[in-house]
Motif scaffolding. Structure first.
Motif, PDB file in Angstrom:
ATOM      1  N   ASP A  45      30.986  46.314  30.539  1.00  0.00           N
ATOM      2  CA  ASP A  45      30.537  45.077  31.160  1.00  0.00           C
ATOM      3  C   ASP A  45      30.399  44.014  30.080  1.00  0.00           C
ATOM      4  OD1 ASP A  45      29.665  43.315  33.105  1.00  0.00           O
ATOM      5  OD2 ASP A  45      28.279  44.769  33.998  1.00  0.00           O
ATOM      6  N   LYS A  46      30.057  42.795  30.475  1.00  0.00           N
ATOM      7  CA  LYS A  46      29.940  41.702  29.516  1.00  0.00           C
ATOM      8  C   LYS A  46      28.796  41.919  28.538  1.00  0.00           C
ATOM      9  CE  LYS A  46      32.124  38.282  32.510  1.00  0.00           C
ATOM     10  NZ  LYS A  46      32.015  36.971  33.177  1.00  0.00           N
ATOM     11  N   PRO A  50      28.738  50.269  29.718  1.00  0.00           N
ATOM     12  CA  PRO A  50      29.742  50.691  30.707  1.00  0.00           C
ATOM     13  C   PRO A  50      29.493  50.052  32.068  1.00  0.00           C
ATOM     14  CG  PRO A  50      29.051  52.557  29.397  1.00  0.00           C
ATOM     15  CD  PRO A  50      28.118  51.434  29.031  1.00  0.00           C
ATOM     16  N   CYS A  51      30.556  49.558  32.669  1.00  0.00           N
ATOM     17  CA  CYS A  51      30.476  48.895  33.978  1.00  0.00           C
ATOM     18  C   CYS A  51      30.857  49.892  35.056  1.00  0.00           C
ATOM     19  CB  CYS A  51      31.412  47.686  33.998  1.00  0.00           C
ATOM     20  SG  CYS A  51      31.543  46.873  35.605  1.00  0.00           S
ATOM     21  N   TYR A 149      32.549  38.736  42.560  1.00  0.00           N
ATOM     22  CA  TYR A 149      32.983  40.105  42.835  1.00  0.00           C
ATOM     23  C   TYR A 149      32.375  41.058  41.807  1.00  0.00           C
ATOM     24  CZ  TYR A 149      36.084  43.933  44.131  1.00  0.00           C
ATOM     25  OH  TYR A 149      36.582  45.141  44.564  1.00  0.00           O
ATOM     26  N   PRO A 150      31.822  42.191  42.241  1.00  0.00           N
ATOM     27  CA  PRO A 150      31.075  43.086  41.344  1.00  0.00           C
ATOM     28  C   PRO A 150      31.848  43.599  40.133  1.00  0.00           C
ATOM     29  CG  PRO A 150      30.610  43.630  43.623  1.00  0.00           C
ATOM     30  CD  PRO A 150      31.724  42.630  43.652  1.00  0.00           C
ATOM     31  N   ALA A 155      37.509  40.268  39.135  1.00  0.00           N
ATOM     32  CA  ALA A 155      37.198  38.894  39.532  1.00  0.00           C
ATOM     33  C   ALA A 155      37.963  37.899  38.669  1.00  0.00           C
ATOM     34  CB  ALA A 155      35.691  38.657  39.419  1.00  0.00           C
ATOM     35  N   ASP A 156      37.970  38.125  37.365  1.00  0.00           N
ATOM     36  CA  ASP A 156      38.713  37.246  36.461  1.00  0.00           C
ATOM     37  C   ASP A 156      40.198  37.234  36.799  1.00  0.00           C
ATOM     38  OD1 ASP A 156      36.396  36.627  35.164  1.00  0.00           O
ATOM     39  OD2 ASP A 156      36.891  37.660  33.289  1.00  0.00           O
ATOM     40  N   ASP A 157      40.739  38.401  37.111  1.00  0.00           N
ATOM     41  CA  ASP A 157      42.159  38.498  37.430  1.00  0.00           C
ATOM     42  C   ASP A 157      42.510  37.743  38.708  1.00  0.00           C
ATOM     43  OD1 ASP A 157      42.575  40.048  35.198  1.00  0.00           O
ATOM     44  OD2 ASP A 157      42.366  41.936  36.258  1.00  0.00           O
ATOM     45  N   PHE A 158      41.647  37.859  39.709  1.00  0.00           N
ATOM     46  CA  PHE A 158      41.904  37.178  40.970  1.00  0.00           C
ATOM     47  C   PHE A 158      41.875  35.658  40.777  1.00  0.00           C
ATOM     48  CE2 PHE A 158      40.373  36.351  45.548  1.00  0.00           C
ATOM     49  CZ  PHE A 158      41.675  36.273  46.014  1.00  0.00           C
TER      50      PHE A 158
END
Length: 218
Positions: A45-46, A50-51, A149-150, A155-158
């Motif tokens: 995760d940012k 781990p995400c 988006y979780p 989300a970045d890709d979309f």
């Protein structure tokens, strides 16, 4: 949206757009060089942790096995000068497919399948001809959805996909057919990147709105 292929990274370092896949590029490191490598497919995760919603259940279980192994004290014999190595609790190289119990948090794949179901169902109930207010509402939804988006990698890709310089991926919101077809193409973009069979968008309404003409859904 049932398969995660973390090895897929675009040439420019960005991630393939999808709702069930996440991987780490050079700027999204899967591990710290000073620590033991994380299992393949684990996405950070940012905050550097781990995400869970960016990682498949198989990779997540491998991570927990590794953590247990790392925390287990090594053992040695006291009556002999030689030591017996401890067998690590590592996951097999090719773990068998894993499923998530219904009472557990979703992984990236389950989250993706649920998301596509929601989006296609929204297209199926979209007005045949959408007025300005409805178009603005859907446009706003897609804008914020792509930010909230979780799975942050997804989300970045979309966002990147929709913002293609040519404008070809901008949402088509004039009416149900245009919006449904646009969403089907977005889904097929994921299918192509995962090496999966594309869906024939001519039949998107039968799949998501009316049911198949052979009566299997009645």
């Amino acid at each position: 949206m049932t398969e995660v292929r973390p090895e897929q990274v675009l040439p420019n370092g960005s991630q393939p757009f999808s709702f069930n896949q996440a991987s780490a590029s050079s700027s999204r490191k899967e591990s710290d060089d000073s620590k033991a490598p994380l299992p393949k497919g684990v996405v950070l995760d940012k905050d550097g942790k781990p995400c869970r919603t960016c990682t498949s259940v198989a990779a997540w279980k491998n991570l927990t096995r590794q953590a247990k192994s790392d925390s287990s004290p090594s053992t040695s014999t006291s009556t002999s000068t030689s030591t017996t190595p401890t067998v690590p609790l590592a996951a097999p190289t090719n773990p068998s497919p894993s499923t998530i119990p219904p009472e557990c948090p979703p992984d990236v794949e389950q989250l993706g399948r649920s998301t596509w179901t929601l989006l296609h169902s929204m297209a199926a109930t979209y007005p045949e001809t959408a007025n300005t207010e409805h178009q603005d509402n859907m446009s706003g939804f897609l804008k914020f959805f792509s930010k909230l988006y979780p799975c942050w990698v997804c989300a970045d890709d979309f966002q990147t996909w929709m913002a293609h310089p040519s404008g070809r991926n901008q949402p088509k919101l004039g009416g149900r057919k245009d919006f449904g077809w646009w969403l089907c193409e977005a889904h097929n973009e994921v299918n192509r990147k995962l090496g999966k069979k594309e869906f024939d968008c001519r039949f998107w309404e039968e799949r998501w709105r009316t049911g198949w003409k052979d009566g299997r859904c009645d």
